[in-house]
Scaffold this active site. Structure first.
Site: not given
Ligand code: NAD
Length: 260
Positions: A23, A69, A95, A162, A166
């Site tokens: 992505i 990151v 991202n 996860y 999110k």
């Protein structure tokens, strides 16, 4: 200005984390095609360099930046590299992310923390560093990658860390949007549904994964997974001036999964 011109990104500078593949790569290509200079930030130098070459072959301007990151110092250095090279930062796409399937009862704290460190903590670190640069200029666009799993506990796979990470990204997006609106910084997110990338391919190759596709596809009203290109319109829209009145919002692009 005509409506299509308002989607243009000439003169803008962008950084995309996890830009080397999947992505993130498709976001880099789309932003560059729309006119932005794009820093492809990734832990994987080879894939980042390949995306830079793709952008340059298409006549765009790009550079690769090595960044893990999850590391505060490397995030600061990533933003410094963009500002040092191009004089500013207008678009920050946070991202990079990972997914793990694990029954909640079997999940060790260390694994939970590993998911949170990248999917949540790193998104905060990258947003904070970007905002520090954007605030003095009075303008900026921060775009976080959430997931349809922020909206729905999709099954049959078990992915509590996860999904939780999110969902937190969604609320962080709203919270930062409210805090930074007076500084001219817009903060939005994109929530993809199942998208055919290496992250998903790796999961589908596992013994558990092989049984997933027949479970997933009938639950997607449009009947198929997304390709990374299906998300490109949204990233250009959120990065461009045309969406300047939008902040704290999420674009859910899931083939209709969350309708049912
Ligand atoms: N693929 C899907 O179905 C799907 C669905 C919803 C949301 N998402 C989200 O979209 C984002 C991208 O997913 P993808 O499918 O393209 O993944 P991917 O695994 O194909 O690509 C992730 C990229 O991030 C990089 N990366 C990993 N750890 C990093 C780190 N610590 N620092 C910097 N870069 C790092 C990898 O090297 C890789 O280039 C993730 O946040 C993911 O959760 C994916």
């Amino acid at each position: 200005m005509g409506i299509l011109d308002r989607f243009g990104l000439d003169g803008r500078t962008a950084v995309v984390t996890g830009g080397g593949q999947g992505i993130g790569r498709s976001y880099c290509l789309a932003l560059a095609e729309a006119g932005a200079k794009v820093a492809v930030a990734d832990i994987d130098d080879e894939s980042a360099a390949a995306v830079v070459l793709e952008i340059e072959a298409g006549g765009g301007v790009a550079m690769a930046v090595h960044a893990d990151v999850t590391d505060e110092t490397q995030v600061a250095a990533m933003v410094d590299a963009v500002v040092g090279t191009w004089g500013g930062l207008t678009i920050a796409v946070n991202n990079a992310g990972i997914g793990v399937w694990r029954a909640a009862a079997d999940m060790e704290l260390a694994e939970w923390r590993r998911i949170m460190a990248l999917n949540l903590d790193a998104v905060f670190l990258c947003a904070r560093e970007a905002a520090r640069v954007m605030a003095p200029s009075g303008y900026g666009k921060i775009i976080n990658t959430a997931s349809m799993s922020a909206h729905v506990a999709n099954t049959p796979q078990n992915q509590v860390a996860y999904n939780s990470s999110k969902a937190a990204v969604l609320h962080m997006t709203r919270t930062l949007a409210a805090e930074w609106a007076p500084k001219g910084i817009r903060v939005n997110s994109i929530s993809p549904g199942y998208t055919r990338t290496l992250l998903v391919d790796r999961l589908l190759e596992t013994p558990e994964g092989k049984s997933m596709l027949p479970e997933w596809l009938p639950r997607i009203p449009l009947g198929h997974m997304a390709s990374p290109e299906d998300l490109q319109g949204a990233i250009v829209y959120l990065a461009a001036e045309v969406s300047d009145y939008m902040t704290g919002a999420d674009l859910l692009i899931d083939g209709g999964y969350c309708c049912w």
